[in-house]
Design a protein around this motif. Sequence first.
Motif, PDB file in Angstrom:
ATOM      1  N   TYR A   1      18.225  54.310 -47.964  1.00  0.00           N
ATOM      2  CA  TYR A   1      18.815  53.483 -47.063  1.00  0.00           C
ATOM      3  C   TYR A   1      17.905  52.053 -47.377  1.00  0.00           C
ATOM      4  O   TYR A   1      16.900  51.805 -47.155  1.00  0.00           O
ATOM      5  CB  TYR A   1      17.799  54.092 -45.639  1.00  0.00           C
ATOM      6  CG  TYR A   1      17.931  52.949 -44.588  1.00  0.00           C
ATOM      7  CD1 TYR A   1      19.230  52.578 -43.893  1.00  0.00           C
ATOM      8  CD2 TYR A   1      16.848  52.458 -43.918  1.00  0.00           C
ATOM      9  CE1 TYR A   1      19.403  51.956 -42.892  1.00  0.00           C
ATOM     10  CE2 TYR A   1      16.907  51.740 -42.874  1.00  0.00           C
ATOM     11  CZ  TYR A   1      18.202  51.306 -42.142  1.00  0.00           C
ATOM     12  OH  TYR A   1      18.323  50.583 -41.136  1.00  0.00           O
ATOM     13  N   ILE A   2      18.964  50.871 -47.722  1.00  0.00           N
ATOM     14  CA  ILE A   2      18.562  49.866 -47.830  1.00  0.00           C
ATOM     15  C   ILE A   2      19.445  48.818 -47.224  1.00  0.00           C
ATOM     16  O   ILE A   2      20.425  48.755 -47.261  1.00  0.00           O
ATOM     17  CB  ILE A   2      18.618  49.562 -49.409  1.00  0.00           C
ATOM     18  CG1 ILE A   2      17.609  50.167 -50.101  1.00  0.00           C
ATOM     19  CG2 ILE A   2      18.425  47.992 -49.633  1.00  0.00           C
ATOM     20  CD1 ILE A   2      17.548  50.024 -51.849  1.00  0.00           C
ATOM     21  N   PRO A   3      18.863  48.451 -45.709  1.00  0.00           N
ATOM     22  CA  PRO A   3      19.782  47.803 -44.866  1.00  0.00           C
ATOM     23  C   PRO A   3      19.983  46.247 -45.239  1.00  0.00           C
ATOM     24  O   PRO A   3      20.892  45.829 -44.403  1.00  0.00           O
ATOM     25  CB  PRO A   3      18.775  47.854 -43.498  1.00  0.00           C
ATOM     26  CG  PRO A   3      17.395  47.902 -44.104  1.00  0.00           C
ATOM     27  CD  PRO A   3      17.625  48.736 -45.458  1.00  0.00           C
ATOM     28  N   PHE A   4      19.095  45.567 -45.965  1.00  0.00           N
ATOM     29  CA  PHE A   4      19.330  44.391 -46.278  1.00  0.00           C
ATOM     30  C   PHE A   4      20.426  43.971 -47.094  1.00  0.00           C
ATOM     31  O   PHE A   4      20.427  44.245 -48.355  1.00  0.00           O
ATOM     32  CB  PHE A   4      18.107  43.575 -46.576  1.00  0.00           C
ATOM     33  CG  PHE A   4      17.067  44.170 -45.607  1.00  0.00           C
ATOM     34  CD1 PHE A   4      16.959  43.662 -44.326  1.00  0.00           C
ATOM     35  CD2 PHE A   4      15.682  44.716 -46.145  1.00  0.00           C
ATOM     36  CE1 PHE A   4      15.938  44.035 -43.490  1.00  0.00           C
ATOM     37  CE2 PHE A   4      14.740  44.864 -45.368  1.00  0.00           C
ATOM     38  CZ  PHE A   4      14.783  44.884 -44.069  1.00  0.00           C
ATOM     39  N   ASN A   5      21.417  43.115 -46.802  1.00  0.00           N
ATOM     40  CA  ASN A   5      22.712  42.749 -47.569  1.00  0.00           C
ATOM     41  C   ASN A   5      22.732  41.516 -48.119  1.00  0.00           C
ATOM     42  O   ASN A   5      23.011  41.127 -48.856  1.00  0.00           O
ATOM     43  CB  ASN A   5      23.796  43.011 -46.797  1.00  0.00           C
ATOM     44  CG  ASN A   5      24.099  44.574 -46.652  1.00  0.00           C
ATOM     45  OD1 ASN A   5      23.733  45.372 -47.473  1.00  0.00           O
ATOM     46  ND2 ASN A   5      24.688  45.230 -45.430  1.00  0.00           N
ATOM     47  N   LYS A   6      21.801  40.420 -47.088  1.00  0.00           N
ATOM     48  CA  LYS A   6      21.878  38.991 -47.539  1.00  0.00           C
ATOM     49  C   LYS A   6      21.169  38.680 -48.514  1.00  0.00           C
ATOM     50  O   LYS A   6      20.222  39.468 -48.940  1.00  0.00           O
ATOM     51  CB  LYS A   6      21.658  38.241 -46.305  1.00  0.00           C
ATOM     52  CG  LYS A   6      20.246  38.065 -46.021  1.00  0.00           C
ATOM     53  CD  LYS A   6      20.033  37.229 -44.780  1.00  0.00           C
ATOM     54  CE  LYS A   6      18.564  36.578 -44.875  1.00  0.00           C
ATOM     55  NZ  LYS A   6      18.481  35.636 -43.737  1.00  0.00           N
ATOM     56  N   LEU A   7      21.615  37.428 -49.572  1.00  0.00           N
ATOM     57  CA  LEU A   7      20.873  37.220 -50.423  1.00  0.00           C
ATOM     58  C   LEU A   7      19.519  36.560 -49.975  1.00  0.00           C
ATOM     59  O   LEU A   7      19.539  35.832 -49.053  1.00  0.00           O
ATOM     60  CB  LEU A   7      21.647  36.075 -51.371  1.00  0.00           C
ATOM     61  CG  LEU A   7      23.030  36.582 -52.036  1.00  0.00           C
ATOM     62  CD1 LEU A   7      23.710  35.517 -52.732  1.00  0.00           C
ATOM     63  CD2 LEU A   7      22.583  37.983 -52.830  1.00  0.00           C
ATOM     64  N   ASN A   8      18.380  36.984 -50.556  1.00  0.00           N
ATOM     65  CA  ASN A   8      17.130  36.379 -50.209  1.00  0.00           C
ATOM     66  C   ASN A   8      15.995  36.631 -51.267  1.00  0.00           C
ATOM     67  O   ASN A   8      16.424  37.221 -52.304  1.00  0.00           O
ATOM     68  CB  ASN A   8      16.965  37.297 -48.689  1.00  0.00           C
ATOM     69  CG  ASN A   8      15.919  36.415 -47.874  1.00  0.00           C
ATOM     70  OD1 ASN A   8      15.286  35.374 -48.580  1.00  0.00           O
ATOM     71  ND2 ASN A   8      15.780  36.943 -46.504  1.00  0.00           N
TER      72      ASN A   8
END
Length: 194
Positions: free
Chosen positions: A104-111
């Motif tokens: 589970y890796i929920p963050f999709n945006k580039l950051n």
Amino acid sequence: PNISDSEIVLSVAGTFTGERLNYFKSFNICGNHVVRGVAKKGFSSKYCTGYCAAYADTLVIGNSSDTLDSGYKKVQLYKERAVEMGGSFFQQLILVDNGKLAEYIPFNKLNFYRALCVKEGVVSIVQSLDKVSCKDFANAIIEMGYLSALYLDMGNWAWGWLREDSGSIYELSYKYPDTQYQTNWIVLKKVRSE
């Protein structure tokens, strides 16, 4: 943490902070946690898929769903040990588990991303130099040979700093206005020789 305290060599945000409050309360920290051997209750979150326990000369990063042969959850065992040993414990999103990408890796945006990592008993804090996806960041950690990695809060809480041997401060991120609301940090101090 006070940046003028010369004993502190590193300070970075730990787990998620719930609300922007002008006062401190333990329940505003994501997940149950232990501070100097005292258990505290934080708010529940689907992001608490991993944990970190630190006590004596031990630091363990694990998956919150792992169990012992008896069925007892390891997360509970290590929380209890942190209490017994006067240590620390917190919950956060696991990125790398036993050398593999977490489910589970929920963050999709580039950051920009930062993680607490363990490889062959050595603990490191790894931070991306450029904006990347969280999944790419986690895969890069695996490529570096780390077996475990726990996400460290970034976004508006990203500010952190490192004290170099010369005493100079290297800031690890921009100090956002919301930094004042951050509730918890990973703080490393100089090792005192006996």
